[in-house]
Design a protein around this motif. Structure first.
Motif, PDB file in Angstrom:
ATOM      1  N   ALA A 112      -3.897  -6.633   4.330  1.00  0.00           N
ATOM      2  CA  ALA A 112      -3.193  -6.352   3.150  1.00  0.00           C
ATOM      3  C   ALA A 112      -2.490  -7.628   2.470  1.00  0.00           C
ATOM      4  N   VAL A 113      -2.294  -8.740   3.421  1.00  0.00           N
ATOM      5  CA  VAL A 113      -1.637  -9.934   2.939  1.00  0.00           C
ATOM      6  C   VAL A 113      -3.097 -10.584   2.258  1.00  0.00           C
ATOM      7  N   LYS A 114      -4.173 -10.692   2.475  1.00  0.00           N
ATOM      8  CA  LYS A 114      -5.353 -11.318   1.934  1.00  0.00           C
ATOM      9  C   LYS A 114      -5.643 -10.550   0.414  1.00  0.00           C
ATOM     10  N   LEU A 115      -5.696  -9.446   0.375  1.00  0.00           N
ATOM     11  CA  LEU A 115      -5.576  -8.588  -0.797  1.00  0.00           C
ATOM     12  C   LEU A 115      -4.488  -8.964  -1.780  1.00  0.00           C
ATOM     13  N   ASN A 116      -3.395  -9.276  -1.478  1.00  0.00           N
ATOM     14  CA  ASN A 116      -2.388  -9.486  -2.192  1.00  0.00           C
ATOM     15  C   ASN A 116      -1.308 -10.570  -1.497  1.00  0.00           C
ATOM     16  N   GLU A 142     -10.157   5.971  -0.875  1.00  0.00           N
ATOM     17  CA  GLU A 142      -9.965   5.960  -1.983  1.00  0.00           C
ATOM     18  C   GLU A 142      -9.181   4.961  -2.550  1.00  0.00           C
ATOM     19  N   PHE A 143      -8.042   4.700  -1.897  1.00  0.00           N
ATOM     20  CA  PHE A 143      -6.979   3.550  -2.005  1.00  0.00           C
ATOM     21  C   PHE A 143      -6.802   2.413  -1.201  1.00  0.00           C
ATOM     22  N   GLY A 144      -7.891   2.057  -0.416  1.00  0.00           N
ATOM     23  CA  GLY A 144      -7.887   0.876   0.210  1.00  0.00           C
ATOM     24  C   GLY A 144      -7.814  -0.331  -0.226  1.00  0.00           C
ATOM     25  N   GLN A 145      -7.975  -0.417  -1.546  1.00  0.00           N
ATOM     26  CA  GLN A 145      -7.897  -1.814  -2.125  1.00  0.00           C
ATOM     27  C   GLN A 145      -6.641  -1.869  -2.614  1.00  0.00           C
ATOM     28  N   ASN A 146      -5.467  -1.011  -2.469  1.00  0.00           N
ATOM     29  CA  ASN A 146      -4.380  -1.199  -3.066  1.00  0.00           C
ATOM     30  C   ASN A 146      -3.276  -1.605  -1.838  1.00  0.00           C
ATOM     31  N   SER A 147      -2.618  -2.612  -2.549  1.00  0.00           N
ATOM     32  CA  SER A 147      -1.577  -3.552  -1.680  1.00  0.00           C
ATOM     33  C   SER A 147      -0.471  -2.502  -1.201  1.00  0.00           C
ATOM     34  N   PRO A 148       0.325  -1.678  -2.216  1.00  0.00           N
ATOM     35  CA  PRO A 148       1.321  -0.804  -1.466  1.00  0.00           C
ATOM     36  C   PRO A 148       0.755   0.348  -0.304  1.00  0.00           C
ATOM     37  N   PHE A 149      -0.250   0.541  -0.589  1.00  0.00           N
ATOM     38  CA  PHE A 149      -1.128   1.668   0.277  1.00  0.00           C
ATOM     39  C   PHE A 149      -1.395   0.944   1.651  1.00  0.00           C
ATOM     40  N   LEU A 150      -1.872  -0.177   1.586  1.00  0.00           N
ATOM     41  CA  LEU A 150      -2.055  -1.035   2.922  1.00  0.00           C
ATOM     42  C   LEU A 150      -0.887  -1.247   3.673  1.00  0.00           C
ATOM     43  N   TRP A 151      -0.078  -1.968   3.233  1.00  0.00           N
ATOM     44  CA  TRP A 151       1.421  -2.426   3.919  1.00  0.00           C
ATOM     45  C   TRP A 151       1.923  -1.026   4.518  1.00  0.00           C
ATOM     46  N   ARG A 152       1.759   0.114   3.774  1.00  0.00           N
ATOM     47  CA  ARG A 152       2.378   1.319   4.349  1.00  0.00           C
ATOM     48  C   ARG A 152       1.533   1.798   5.397  1.00  0.00           C
ATOM     49  N   LEU A 153       0.162   1.610   5.330  1.00  0.00           N
ATOM     50  CA  LEU A 153      -0.663   1.920   6.671  1.00  0.00           C
ATOM     51  C   LEU A 153      -0.225   1.047   7.638  1.00  0.00           C
ATOM     52  N   THR A 154      -0.067  -0.127   7.449  1.00  0.00           N
ATOM     53  CA  THR A 154       0.423  -1.055   8.419  1.00  0.00           C
ATOM     54  C   THR A 154       1.725  -0.642   9.148  1.00  0.00           C
ATOM     55  N   ARG A 155       2.588  -0.221   8.321  1.00  0.00           N
ATOM     56  CA  ARG A 155       4.119   0.250   8.820  1.00  0.00           C
ATOM     57  C   ARG A 155       3.820   1.485   9.801  1.00  0.00           C
ATOM     58  N   ALA A 168       5.584  -9.162  -0.632  1.00  0.00           N
ATOM     59  CA  ALA A 168       6.581  -9.583   0.323  1.00  0.00           C
ATOM     60  C   ALA A 168       6.550  -8.478   1.351  1.00  0.00           C
ATOM     61  N   GLU A 169       6.123  -7.230   1.149  1.00  0.00           N
ATOM     62  CA  GLU A 169       6.266  -6.290   2.343  1.00  0.00           C
ATOM     63  C   GLU A 169       4.837  -6.379   3.077  1.00  0.00           C
ATOM     64  N   SER A 170       3.839  -6.814   2.526  1.00  0.00           N
ATOM     65  CA  SER A 170       2.527  -7.041   3.204  1.00  0.00           C
ATOM     66  C   SER A 170       2.786  -8.194   4.180  1.00  0.00           C
ATOM     67  N   HIS A 171       3.555  -9.430   3.848  1.00  0.00           N
ATOM     68  CA  HIS A 171       3.906 -10.322   4.809  1.00  0.00           C
ATOM     69  C   HIS A 171       4.834  -9.888   5.728  1.00  0.00           C
ATOM     70  N   GLN A 172       5.934  -9.066   5.177  1.00  0.00           N
ATOM     71  CA  GLN A 172       6.893  -8.603   6.329  1.00  0.00           C
ATOM     72  C   GLN A 172       6.223  -7.807   7.380  1.00  0.00           C
ATOM     73  N   TRP A 173       5.356  -6.777   6.986  1.00  0.00           N
ATOM     74  CA  TRP A 173       4.829  -5.865   8.149  1.00  0.00           C
ATOM     75  C   TRP A 173       3.671  -6.430   8.859  1.00  0.00           C
ATOM     76  N   TYR A 174       3.054  -7.471   8.308  1.00  0.00           N
ATOM     77  CA  TYR A 174       2.115  -8.199   9.024  1.00  0.00           C
ATOM     78  C   TYR A 174       2.709  -9.081  10.041  1.00  0.00           C
ATOM     79  N   ALA A 175       3.732  -9.601   9.771  1.00  0.00           N
ATOM     80  CA  ALA A 175       4.623 -10.597  10.648  1.00  0.00           C
ATOM     81  C   ALA A 175       5.148  -9.574  11.812  1.00  0.00           C
ATOM     82  N   ILE A 176       5.624  -8.451  11.535  1.00  0.00           N
ATOM     83  CA  ILE A 176       6.055  -7.392  12.638  1.00  0.00           C
ATOM     84  C   ILE A 176       4.894  -7.117  13.678  1.00  0.00           C
ATOM     85  N   MET A 177       3.777  -6.648  12.925  1.00  0.00           N
ATOM     86  CA  MET A 177       2.550  -6.425  13.827  1.00  0.00           C
ATOM     87  C   MET A 177       2.444  -7.829  14.563  1.00  0.00           C
TER      88      MET A 177
END
Length: 411
Positions: free
Chosen positions: A252-256, A210-223, A260-269
């Motif tokens: 998440a980074v490609k989507l938005n 339902e929310f897979g195309q939402n940036s705040p949702f995706l970076w929280r899933l990464t986290r 900043a959080e998407s870049h941050q958590w992608y870097a962590i992964m």
């Protein structure tokens, strides 16, 4: 095939059938009424109906009558074939709407926004169309009636458009409210136990469709993948969470790209994946880690976590041996470059933005001061770190570092 084109095709075909049907009626009258003479149509060499009329005398011209009968029998055969084609077309029409919908879903979002309001589909309209068509089929109505009432690609009246415009914002608001409640719950669970963190990941996975195309949702899933990786003990399980989390972070980074959080958590992964990759991929992930942290800081310059992570990267690079630098240069042309001073500046920035940010930040401040020969400042940082309680795994890691560092500094 567009819906409007299909309707034109159907109406044209029906009109053709009606016209040929008249010819059949004429033929039947021709056979039943054998009058002395009657008007008859004839076809030219191109099988087109001629505009002139000839009089055929039945009893006196059996050859002419045979030609007319032959032509009309050919018309009857055409009618039969056309009926078969119409039957096949009507059988295909019920699935036409689904095919058009799938085609439209695959279009670029920008192109969809440029479409006319009369041809745009919304969740409300899709539900209404589906319900109407289902009802039409249940009631035995034709596919043409169902399509017209469903209005998937048919222009709606002004009152219907106004109704849709009135209801759609409410639906969007409800969806936004639902997402806000979900994200707040996820953030609370993350502050809880290990069981809460696993529950957080499970909830996010359940809601991803339902929310897979939402940036705040995706970076929280990464986290969440990062958190579950940290609390897992089985090596294979940790690796799976790291790989999946990195893929979600990249999505998440490609989507938005401006989040900043998407870049941050992608870097962590990417940093986590270095534990499981080859030497070459470890170095590559190191470059990716740095690039996305820089982007996160550019987008959100007051986030202490990004500076802390960048400080850790700078400190690790500063500790690379000569051989490790040569390997990086061989593989990528230019080795990563950073000094202990660079690391110190980032850790101090963390303290400036958020005093007492973490026990581990104080530990790395102490390490930097020690490496730079500023032992008094290093001792103060150790004392500050010791004053903080260990409440997380990261704090436990910091305490282990302190147990080794304090005796060296005389604390």
């Amino acid at each position: 095939m567009a819906q409007a084109d299909s309707k034109v095709l159907v109406l044209g075909a029906l009109a053709g059938v009606a016209g040929i049907g008249l010819a059949v009626v004429f033929y039947q009258g021709f056979r039943s009424r054998r009058r002395g003479s009657w008007p008859g149509f004839y076809l030219n060499r191109n099988n087109e109906q001629a505009t002139s009329v000839m009089l055929v005398d039945g009893p006196g011209l059996p050859g002419g009558q045979a030609v007319v009968l032959e032509r009309l029998e050919a018309l009857i055969q055409c009618v039969s074939e056309l009926k078969d084609e119409m039957k096949a077309l009507k059988e295909a029409l019920p699935t036409l709407q689904d095919q058009v919908r799938e085609e439209l879903r695959g279009r670029d979002g920008a192109e969809a926004r440029r479409a006319s309001p009369l041809h745009r589909t919304t969740p409300t309209r899709r539900k209404r169309a589906a319900g109407t068509i289902a009802g039409a089929r249940a009631g035995g109505r034709s596919s043409e009636e169902a399509e017209s009432e469903g209005g998937y690609m048919t222009a709606l009246t002004d009152s219907e458009e106004e109704e849709l415009s009135d209801t759609e914002p409410g639906d969007e608001e409800q969806l936004t409210d639902k997402l806000s409640v979900l994200l707040e719950r996820i953030d609370r669970l993350r502050q809880g136990t290990e069981s809460d963190k696993r529950e957080s990941l499970n909830i996010l996975l359940e809601q991803r469709e339902e929310f897979g195309q939402n940036s705040p949702f995706l970076w929280r899933l990464t986290r969440a993948y990062c958190d579950v990786h940290d609390i897992s003990t089985a090596l294979e399980e940790k690796k799976i969470h790291a790989e999946t989390g990195k893929k979600v972070g990249e999505e998440a980074v490609k989507l938005n790209p401006t989040c900043a959080e998407s870049h941050q958590w992608y870097a962590i992964m990417c940093g986590i994946m270095a534990e499981y990759d080859t030497v070459q991929n470890k170095i590559r992930n190191g470059y990716i880690f740095k690039d996305h942290l820089d982007k996160a800081i550019e987008l959100k310059p007051q986030d202490p976590m990004s500076y802390y992570l960048l400080g850790r990267w700078c400190y690790a690079v500063a500790q690379l041996s000569w051989i490790e630098r040569k390997v990086a240069a061989t593989l990528f042309g230019e080795p990563p470059s950073a000094t202990v001073d660079d690391a110190l500046k980032n850790f101090l920035k963390v303290e400036e933005i958020h005093p007492g940010y973490s026990k581990l930040n104080y530990v790395f401040l102490a390490k930097c001061y020690k490496d730079l020969g500023q032992r008094e400042k290093a001792r103060k940082m150790c004392e500050a770190a010791c004053s903080m309680n260990a409440v997380s795994k990261e704090d436990e890691e910091a305490q282990k570092e302190l147990d080794l560092l304090c005796p060296v500094l005389g604390v």
